[in-house]
Each structure stands twice: as structure tokens, then as C-alpha cells.
Design a protein around this motif. Structure first.
Motif, PDB file in Angstrom:
ATOM      1  N   GLU A  24       0.812  -1.213   0.000  1.00  0.00           N
ATOM      2  CA  GLU A  24       0.000   0.000   0.000  1.00  0.00           C
ATOM      3  C   GLU A  24       0.854   1.275   0.000  1.00  0.00           C
ATOM      4  O   GLU A  24       0.332   2.363  -0.226  1.00  0.00           O
ATOM      5  CB  GLU A  24      -0.908   0.012   1.247  1.00  0.00           C
ATOM      6  N   LEU A  26       3.706   4.057  -1.162  1.00  0.00           N
ATOM      7  CA  LEU A  26       4.273   4.651  -2.370  1.00  0.00           C
ATOM      8  C   LEU A  26       5.773   4.803  -2.131  1.00  0.00           C
ATOM      9  O   LEU A  26       6.196   5.605  -1.296  1.00  0.00           O
ATOM     10  CB  LEU A  26       3.624   6.006  -2.656  1.00  0.00           C
ATOM     11  N   ASN A  35       8.318   2.487 -13.675  1.00  0.00           N
ATOM     12  CA  ASN A  35       7.494   1.748 -14.621  1.00  0.00           C
ATOM     13  C   ASN A  35       8.337   0.674 -15.304  1.00  0.00           C
ATOM     14  O   ASN A  35       8.889   0.898 -16.381  1.00  0.00           O
ATOM     15  CB  ASN A  35       6.909   2.702 -15.665  1.00  0.00           C
ATOM     16  N   ARG A 255       7.871  11.654 -16.258  1.00  0.00           N
ATOM     17  CA  ARG A 255       7.712  11.416 -14.825  1.00  0.00           C
ATOM     18  C   ARG A 255       8.593  12.371 -14.020  1.00  0.00           C
ATOM     19  O   ARG A 255       8.202  12.834 -12.939  1.00  0.00           O
ATOM     20  CB  ARG A 255       8.064   9.968 -14.477  1.00  0.00           C
ATOM     21  N   ASP A 316       2.850   7.267 -11.855  1.00  0.00           N
ATOM     22  CA  ASP A 316       1.764   7.773 -12.692  1.00  0.00           C
ATOM     23  C   ASP A 316       1.156   9.021 -12.055  1.00  0.00           C
ATOM     24  O   ASP A 316       1.566   9.470 -10.972  1.00  0.00           O
ATOM     25  CB  ASP A 316       0.679   6.701 -12.893  1.00  0.00           C
ATOM     26  N   GLU A 317       0.143   9.564 -12.731  1.00  0.00           N
ATOM     27  CA  GLU A 317      -0.492  10.805 -12.280  1.00  0.00           C
ATOM     28  C   GLU A 317      -1.219  10.612 -10.951  1.00  0.00           C
ATOM     29  O   GLU A 317      -1.253  11.524 -10.118  1.00  0.00           O
ATOM     30  CB  GLU A 317      -1.457  11.308 -13.355  1.00  0.00           C
ATOM     31  N   GLU A 318      -1.785   9.449 -10.744  1.00  0.00           N
ATOM     32  CA  GLU A 318      -2.467   9.185  -9.471  1.00  0.00           C
ATOM     33  C   GLU A 318      -1.490   9.260  -8.309  1.00  0.00           C
ATOM     34  O   GLU A 318      -1.800   9.828  -7.251  1.00  0.00           O
ATOM     35  CB  GLU A 318      -3.134   7.809  -9.517  1.00  0.00           C
ATOM     36  N   ALA A 319      -0.299   8.717  -8.506  1.00  0.00           N
ATOM     37  CA  ALA A 319       0.725   8.789  -7.460  1.00  0.00           C
ATOM     38  C   ALA A 319       1.222  10.217  -7.270  1.00  0.00           C
ATOM     39  O   ALA A 319       1.521  10.633  -6.141  1.00  0.00           O
ATOM     40  CB  ALA A 319       1.885   7.856  -7.810  1.00  0.00           C
ATOM     41  N   ASP A 320       1.298  10.983  -8.358  1.00  0.00           N
ATOM     42  CA  ASP A 320       1.643  12.406  -8.233  1.00  0.00           C
ATOM     43  C   ASP A 320       0.657  13.108  -7.310  1.00  0.00           C
ATOM     44  O   ASP A 320       1.034  13.892  -6.436  1.00  0.00           O
ATOM     45  CB  ASP A 320       1.614  13.101  -9.597  1.00  0.00           C
ATOM     46  N   GLN A 321      -0.610  12.838  -7.530  1.00  0.00           N
ATOM     47  CA  GLN A 321      -1.658  13.472  -6.732  1.00  0.00           C
ATOM     48  C   GLN A 321      -1.585  13.033  -5.270  1.00  0.00           C
ATOM     49  O   GLN A 321      -1.840  13.824  -4.356  1.00  0.00           O
ATOM     50  CB  GLN A 321      -3.017  13.150  -7.328  1.00  0.00           C
ATOM     51  N   ARG A 322      -1.229  11.781  -5.056  1.00  0.00           N
ATOM     52  CA  ARG A 322      -1.092  11.294  -3.679  1.00  0.00           C
ATOM     53  C   ARG A 322       0.032  12.026  -2.961  1.00  0.00           C
ATOM     54  O   ARG A 322      -0.116  12.446  -1.800  1.00  0.00           O
ATOM     55  CB  ARG A 322      -0.824   9.787  -3.701  1.00  0.00           C
TER      56      ARG A 322
END
Length: 339
Positions: A24, A26, A35, A255, A316-322
Motif C-alpha cells: 500500500e 508509495l 514503470n 515522470r 503515474d499521475e495518481e501517485a503524483d496526486q497522492r
């Protein structure tokens, strides 16, 4: 006894301390492509048999083209860490100089071997007494880069007193124009280490390459012994190095730009880095590290520079946002410098 060095990638230990399952978290604590590339087909014989000579030859030929090393066929090794451990045999009784701060395992390996080690910050501090000079280029963790011209001059100076220049290009794949590999055939006192796993996102493969003149490579082959690199690793390396890697490079650049954007919007100062990580300098580093761990995000901190944090690339972008969310939270704004 020299203490073991804490590297990035310690998700299991972080999860035990701060909670959550490792999967869970990052992990931004390493300088590895987040990637991983798709694996090519691996012949069943690569798993079934000890690594045949033709597998080694194909991998070395692919590496020669990929690294542009001319007449030199790079030697596959089971991760560059394995050959760092062997370096003291080259300079028994001599003095070693390491351009620092940098990857700490160099100083540790030489110190454990009983060699005299100098950690210097500039080329100007080097002397003719330095039997081996180590330069990580681009450097980890600050991204310092020496030009081809500077390294040529440094090699020539080492050659004058029968010294050796080691250039570690572990983070060099994204910037091939800065590599010394195309000049290695005309530089007999030069050794180059290259990492395979960082660029391709396959660090678990434990594979690297060594570029040097034939007699030096032969010594390391003897020290490593037979079948040092597995057949599947050789097969994967050959296939990927023979392929078009431009899409991998472009994704890394995207990235990297995204990471720097998140850090900039969070008012964090990027003090250096490479395309595979960014170095942040901040007096609140210890508190930021702990804050991110509480959000199950791991970055790399440094015992020798308490105001530094290294951020690897998010996948990815989701991880950027996190990451952006954790750095934009109310509890982040309350983090204060260590007294």
C-alpha cells in the motif's frame, strides 16, 4: 567495523514502524524507473541450463551497441555492487580518492579492506598519490556532472602515475551523450560501471556491466568466477538492449517533470538530482520524512546531510496526486525545522 549503509527501498521496515501493508506504500526512496518494462520472451533453455557462452556473447554484443563502447565488449556482472566489493583487489596497499558525497558503498568497501580513503569534494583536491579515483557521473544524490573533457583530463593524469579512474554511470542511460563509454577503448586506465536495472526498472534482476580494457576485464572475470550472471538475466538484457528504448526514456522524462512540478508547487527547493530522482534541501527534512511516512510515502533521507531528502519518480499521475496531497495537507504546514 564500518556500519552498514541504509539505502532506499526499505518499505517493509517502514511499514512495520508506521503501519500499513508494504504494497500500500508509495516508494519514492529509490532512483529506479517506477514503470518496469515488459519482459521479453525468455527461452526455456535459459532457465534449464547453466548460462552457455552464446548467451554471454549475445548480451555482451548487445551491450556494446547500447553503450557505444566500440571495440570493448562490456562484461555482464551480477549488479555493480558485486564489483564494487572487488575493487580493493586492484589497489592493494594504495590510496583511494572518492569525489563525495556520493554512493556510500565505495568508501565502505575500501575502508573494510583496510585501504586509506580520502573523500574529496573537487577534482582540484586529487593528487598523484591517489591510486584509484572514483567519480559517480551523474552523481548520486546531488546530480553533479563532470564533462567528458574533465574526465578525459582526469584519466590522463591518473595514467601518468599508473593510477586508475573509475567512472560509475549508474544513472547515465537517460543522458548517453555524457557517457565515457565511446572513448573507453582509447583510455586504458579507465573503468566504467553501468547499471541495467535503474533505467529499465528491473533492479531485482541484479545486473550491471563493466567497461574496461581487456586485461582489467579478465581479472574481474576470474574474481567473479563462472556463471556469475544467470541465463535469464543475460537473455533479458540482450533483448532489451537490442530494442528501441526511446519510449522508456521519454516516459522517464515525463515522470521527472511531473515530480519537479509537485515539489515546486509544494514550495520545496530542488537542490539537484538526475532524471531518475530529485534532491530536496530543506531544514525540515527530518519532519517531512516522518510526515510522509505517516501518509505511507517513503523517501530517502541522509545521515550525513540532515537537510536533504531524495525523491524518486512516481509511477503515474495518481501517485503524483497522492504525493501532492500529502505535501499540501494541514499537518504538513505544521512541520518545523529540527531544533
Amino acid at each position: 567495523m564500518t556500519n552498514r549503509i541504509i539505502h532506499g527501498g526499505g518499505i517493509t521496515a517502514a511499514a512495520r514502524q508506521y503501519g500499513g501493508r508494504p504494497e500500500e506504500w508509495l516508494d519514492l526512496s529509490t532512483g529506479i524507473n517506477p514503470n518496469p518494462v515488459s519482459l521479453p520472451d525468455i527461452p526455456i533453455a535459459a532457465w534449464h541450463r547453466l548460462p552457455d557462452q552464446h548467451l554471454q556473447e549475445r548480451a555482451r554484443e548487445a551491450a556494446r551497441g547500447y553503450y557505444r563502447s566500440g571495440d570493448i565488449s562490456p562484461l555482464p556482472v551480477p549488479g555493480t555492487q558485486s564489483v564494487i566489493q572487488l575493487l580493493p583487489r586492484l589497489v592493494a596497499g594504495g590510496r583511494v580518492a572518492i569525489l563525495s558525497p556520493t554512493y556510500g558503498e565505495y568508501a565502505r568497501a575500501f575502508t573494510l579492506a583496510g585501504l586509506q580513503v580520502r573523500q574529496v569534494s573537487t577534482i582540484a583536491e586529487l593528487t598523484s598519490d591517489d591510486r584509484l579515483v572514483v567519480a559517480v557521473n551523474p552523481n548520486n544524490p546531488d546530480g553533479r556532472t563532470l564533462s567528458v573533457e574533465q574526465l578525459r583530463e582526469l584519466h590522463d593524469g591518473q595514467r601518468e602515475h599508473d593510477g586508475i579512474l573509475l567512472v560509475d554511470e549508474a544513472f547515465g542511460d537517460v543522458e548517453p551523450a555524457a557517457s565515457m563509454a565511446p572513448f573507453a577503448a582509447e583510455m586504458p586506465n579507465l573503468i566504467i560501471f553501468r547499471s541495467f536495472g535503474k533505467f529499465f526498472g528491473l533492479a531485482g534482476l541484479r545486473l550491471g556491466f563493466m567497461i574496461a580494457e581487456a586485461s582489467i576485464i579478465a581479472r574481474f572475470e576470474d574474481w567473479l568466477g563462472p556463471w556469475a550472471v544467470s541465463g535469464p538475466a543475460l537473455s533479458i538484457a540482450a533483448s532489451l538492449m537490442e530494442s528501441d528504448t526511446s519510449a522508456i526514456r521519454n516516459r522517464i522524462l515525463q515522470r521527472h517533470a511531473a515530480l519537479e512540478g509537485v515539489l515546486r508547487r509544494s514550495k520545496l527547493q530542488v537542490a539537484g538530482g538526475t532524471r531518475l530522482f530529485a534532491l530536496v534541501a530543506d531544514d525540515r527534512a527530518e519532519g517531512i520524512y516522518t510526515h510522509l511516512c505517516r501518509h505511507h510515502i517513503l523517501v530517502r533521507k541522509f545521515d550525513y546531510a540532515r537537510n536533504w531528502l531524495r525523491f524518486g519518480l512516481a509511477p503515474d499521475e495518481e501517485a503524483d496526486q497522492r504525493l501532492a496531497g500529502a505535501l499540501g495537507s494541514d499537518d504538513f504546514r505544521s512541520v518545523r525545522p529540527e531544533i
